[in-house]
Design a protein around this motif. Structure first.
Motif, PDB file in Angstrom:
ATOM      1  N   UNK A  60       0.692  -1.773   0.215  1.00 22.45           N
ATOM      2  CA  UNK A  60      -0.146   0.087   0.002  1.00 22.45           C
ATOM      3  C   UNK A  60       1.190   0.733  -0.380  1.00 22.45           C
ATOM      4  N   UNK A  61       0.196   2.366  -0.522  1.00 19.20           N
ATOM      5  CA  UNK A  61       0.741   3.749  -0.726  1.00 19.20           C
ATOM      6  C   UNK A  61      -0.009   4.365  -0.108  1.00 19.20           C
ATOM      7  N   UNK A  62       0.208   6.046   0.149  1.00 20.67           N
ATOM      8  CA  UNK A  62      -0.478   7.345   0.488  1.00 20.67           C
ATOM      9  C   UNK A  62      -1.181   7.535  -1.442  1.00 20.67           C
ATOM     10  N   UNK A  63      -2.555   6.747  -1.707  1.00 24.14           N
ATOM     11  CA  UNK A  63      -2.738   6.904  -2.297  1.00 24.14           C
ATOM     12  C   UNK A  63      -4.483   6.930  -2.602  1.00 24.14           C
ATOM     13  N   UNK A  64      -5.411   6.911  -2.920  1.00 21.42           N
ATOM     14  CA  UNK A  64      -6.639   6.693  -3.046  1.00 21.42           C
ATOM     15  C   UNK A  64      -7.082   4.574  -3.170  1.00 21.42           C
ATOM     16  N   UNK A  65      -6.638   4.286  -4.191  1.00 15.07           N
ATOM     17  CA  UNK A  65      -6.749   2.871  -4.147  1.00 15.07           C
ATOM     18  C   UNK A  65      -6.209   2.381  -3.145  1.00 15.07           C
ATOM     19  N   UNK A  66      -5.098   1.963  -3.031  1.00 16.63           N
ATOM     20  CA  UNK A  66      -4.187   1.509  -0.850  1.00 16.63           C
ATOM     21  C   UNK A  66      -5.661   2.025  -0.138  1.00 16.63           C
ATOM     22  N   UNK A  67      -6.133   3.449  -0.065  1.00 16.67           N
ATOM     23  CA  UNK A  67      -6.926   3.328   1.257  1.00 16.67           C
ATOM     24  C   UNK A  67      -7.825   2.931   0.968  1.00 16.67           C
ATOM     25  N   UNK A  68      -9.344   2.860   0.008  1.00 11.11           N
ATOM     26  CA  UNK A  68      -9.755   1.500  -0.050  1.00 11.11           C
ATOM     27  C   UNK A  68      -9.949   0.023   0.001  1.00 11.11           C
TER      28      UNK A  68
END
Length: 380
Positions: free
Chosen positions: A197-205
């Motif tokens: 995971x990274x600091x982006x929208x897809x990772x956050x969901x």
């Protein structure tokens, strides 16, 4: 029975299709599959349809006004995560998760990055010298880079998703193959996000949605996040240059209203029961398509609608971002990109002008998105 006309007059490229003139607020329409439905042509009629829960966005209930490129195809339920074609409470669940990713504060924090991206492309244009195709040199890369960074999609793959996105909306494209290719790409990306995971929208969901759901959410945001804004940016510049005008602060709302780049009769809704709209009875099961160009040029709401009037007080009533529970999630992001893009371009090149006669600028008359295929410009 009338089919939906989408071709605009090249001599008056910013007006609604001439085949829609003189229609009542609710006009009978033959859908692409032969079923009879309706076309809403005024702002009040369109808003009534978009806000009434007796109308459904589910694609398996609707008959397409033109050839559909929706994943799954017309007559079949949308795949998991394809929230644009769902109703509450399913739609509400997706919307609640995504709203937190598109807060006004978060969009404002992106403004400096958008400005840097625009400045970088203007530097490249200046270094290469005129003339330039503003679509490929400026209008398309800005929203593409922004949505890639927001979602966590490698920009190195932008040519792939731009080509597939174009196939979804062009009359001679293969929308099912393009949709399948984009879905497979995003599904693989989502699985990698779970592992790293990274600091982006897809990772956050990833903790909230399945791989299938998240891939389809990403597909909607990726396509909508660059295709519409890029066309609006280029078409807006064309409109200004054609009239010999420069950008004025706040003009983007009036450009959104006047140009209405979504022109296929979408969004559309299916009646879940008999509903009266603008004095006509829409029967249960009938589809109502919406003409955004007509609604945004409604003279009862927008006096002298064909004129470009910066600061028009009623301009924000336009339907460029839809209305109701399905109103565009990324509208503030799009506004920021348009504002920064127009302002930076006209500040950097105050002598910007068309490099060819306006009548030679090729218009993009796709099923879904209206714009310019190329925009040759020069300056200095």
């Amino acid at each position: 029975m009338r089919r939906l006309p989408i071709e605009r007059d090249p001599r008056h490229p910013f007006d609604p299709p001439p085949g829609l003139r003189g229609l009542p607020p609710m006009a009978r329409l033959e859908m692409a599959d032969g079923h009879l439905g309706w076309l809403a042509t005024t702002l009040d009629a369109a808003r009534a349809v978009l806000t009434d829960p007796r109308f459904s966005a589910r694609q398996e209930l609707k008959h397409p006004a033109v050839r559909s490129s929706a994943p799954g195809g017309p007559g079949r339920p949308a795949p998991p995560g394809f929230f644009a074609a769902t109703d509450p409470p399913e739609h509400t669940r997706y919307r609640r998760l995504l709203t937190g990713q598109f807060t006004l504060r978060r969009m404002r924090l992106l403004e400096p990055r958008i400005e840097r991206i625009a400045a970088g492309h203007l530097d490249a244009m200046a270094a290469a010298g005129p003339p330039a195709d503003l679509v490929t040199a400026y209008a398309l890369p800005i929203p593409s880079m922004v949505i890639c960074e927001l979602l966590g999609v490698p920009y190195a793959d932008h040519a792939f998703f731009q080509d597939r996105s174009r196939e979804l909306v062009t009359p001679d494209g293969d929308p099912r193959a393009a949709s399948a290719a984009l879905h497979a790409y995003l599904l693989d990306l989502v699985r990698r996000k779970r592992e790293e995971p990274a600091d982006d929208l897809l990772s956050g969901l990833t903790g909230e949605l399945t791989d299938e759901e998240l891939a389809n959410v990403g597909l909607i945001l990726l396509v909508a996040g660059h295709e519409t804004t890029a066309n609006m940016l280029a078409l807006g510049v064309f409109a200004l240059l054609r009239e010999g005008r420069a950008y004025e602060e706040g003009m983007e709302e009036e450009l959104l209203r006047r140009l209405s780049i979504l022109h296929l009769g979408a969004p559309s809704r299916a009646a879940l029961e008999d509903v009266e709209v603008a004095g006509v009875l829409v029967a249960e099961g009938e589809t109502v398509a919406l003409s955004l160009p007509m609604a945004n040029h409604d003279p009862a709401v927008f006096p002298d609608p064909g004129a470009l009037r910066p600061g028009r007080p009623e301009a924000r009533r336009h339907l460029a971002f839809g209305h109701g529970v399905h109103q565009c999630l990324g509208q503030q992001l799009a506004r920021n990109e348009l504002r920064a893009g127009y302002r930076a371009l006209f500040e950097r090149f105050p002598g910007l002008r068309l490099a060819v006669p306006a009548t030679e600028v090729p218009l993009r008359q796709d099923n879904a998105v209206y714009g310019v295929a190329r925009l040759p410009v020069t300056w200095g």
